[in-house]
Write a protein that holds these residues in place. Sequence first.
Motif, short mmCIF file in Angstrom:
data_model
loop_
_atom_site.label_atom_id
_atom_site.label_comp_id
_atom_site.label_asym_id
_atom_site.label_seq_id
_atom_site.Cartn_x
_atom_site.Cartn_y
_atom_site.Cartn_z
N ALA A 60 42.17 42.20 51.44
CA ALA A 60 42.69 42.37 50.04
C ALA A 60 42.16 43.82 49.78
N LEU A 61 40.84 44.16 50.08
CA LEU A 61 40.40 45.33 49.65
C LEU A 61 41.07 46.52 50.48
N GLU A 62 41.64 46.21 51.55
CA GLU A 62 42.22 47.43 52.34
C GLU A 62 43.52 47.67 52.07
N VAL A 63 44.25 46.69 51.30
CA VAL A 63 45.68 46.74 50.76
C VAL A 63 45.96 48.25 50.15
N PRO A 64 45.11 48.55 48.85
CA PRO A 64 45.50 49.62 48.23
C PRO A 64 45.50 50.94 49.15
N ILE A 86 40.77 33.50 47.63
CA ILE A 86 40.38 32.25 46.93
C ILE A 86 38.88 32.35 46.73
N ARG A 87 38.79 31.62 45.31
CA ARG A 87 37.42 31.61 44.94
C ARG A 87 36.22 31.05 45.74
N GLY A 88 35.28 31.77 45.92
CA GLY A 88 34.09 30.96 46.60
C GLY A 88 33.08 30.78 45.50
N GLU A 89 31.59 30.75 46.21
CA GLU A 89 30.61 30.31 45.43
C GLU A 89 29.69 31.56 44.89
N THR A 90 30.14 32.75 44.97
CA THR A 90 29.55 33.99 44.72
C THR A 90 30.49 35.00 44.01
N TYR A 91 30.12 36.02 43.52
CA TYR A 91 30.54 36.97 42.63
C TYR A 91 31.54 37.76 43.42
N HIS A 92 31.64 37.51 44.72
CA HIS A 92 32.44 38.24 45.80
C HIS A 92 34.04 38.22 45.23
N ASN A 98 39.46 42.09 41.44
CA ASN A 98 39.56 43.14 40.35
C ASN A 98 39.74 44.43 41.11
N GLU A 99 38.87 44.51 42.19
CA GLU A 99 39.04 45.97 42.76
C GLU A 99 40.43 46.19 43.60
N SER A 100 40.97 45.24 44.12
CA SER A 100 42.14 45.32 44.83
C SER A 100 43.36 45.35 43.96
N GLY A 101 43.17 44.67 42.68
CA GLY A 101 44.32 44.64 41.48
C GLY A 101 44.36 46.12 40.93
N ALA A 102 42.98 46.48 40.69
CA ALA A 102 43.02 48.13 40.21
C ALA A 102 43.70 48.84 41.23
N GLY A 103 43.21 49.02 42.36
CA GLY A 103 43.65 49.89 43.45
C GLY A 103 45.36 49.81 43.51
N VAL A 104 45.64 48.57 43.43
CA VAL A 104 47.38 48.58 43.69
C VAL A 104 48.03 49.21 42.59
N THR A 105 47.46 48.99 41.28
CA THR A 105 47.94 49.75 39.98
C THR A 105 47.80 51.04 40.04
#
Length: 154
Positions: A60-64, A86-92, A98-105
């Motif tokens: 997803a980070l490469e999509v934008p 998919i949510r995991g156990e970390t902040y990742h 957030n970053e992929s969504g902001a990049g797409v926008t």
Amino acid sequence: MKDADKGVAGELDGHDLRIGIVQARFNAALTEKLYETCKAELQALGVSPKHIRHVTVPGALEVPLALQAMAELKEYDALIALGCIIRGETYHFELVANESGAGVTRVSLDHGTPIANAILTVENDAQAWARAGEKGRDAARVAVEMANLLEDLS
């Protein structure tokens, strides 16, 4: 209500539209379902298969970045982002979502190109599978409607 007060909506006629799709390969089975339902809906709306360009990226980070490269070509009436986080156990999870969504926008606004964002952000596999088909179809409809709306507004 006067006609001038009514909202203007784009049509769902995909004939003559050129659509670019960027699909993240991470969670591949889910993103492939998104792609298949998206492609089928685009064709049902009249978009010719030869006018659909499909590329894949690692996640997803490469999509934008891929969307940006496609937008810069000025060959597409609309673009579509497909992915699944998919949510995991970390902040990742939050970072990627957030970053992929902001990049797409940002790509959409910077280039004036409509982008249907169907990067799922879910808690678990069950939620992702429950949404994959519907969101793929929704993305196709949003892309066609927004491409037509922007054409009408220009």
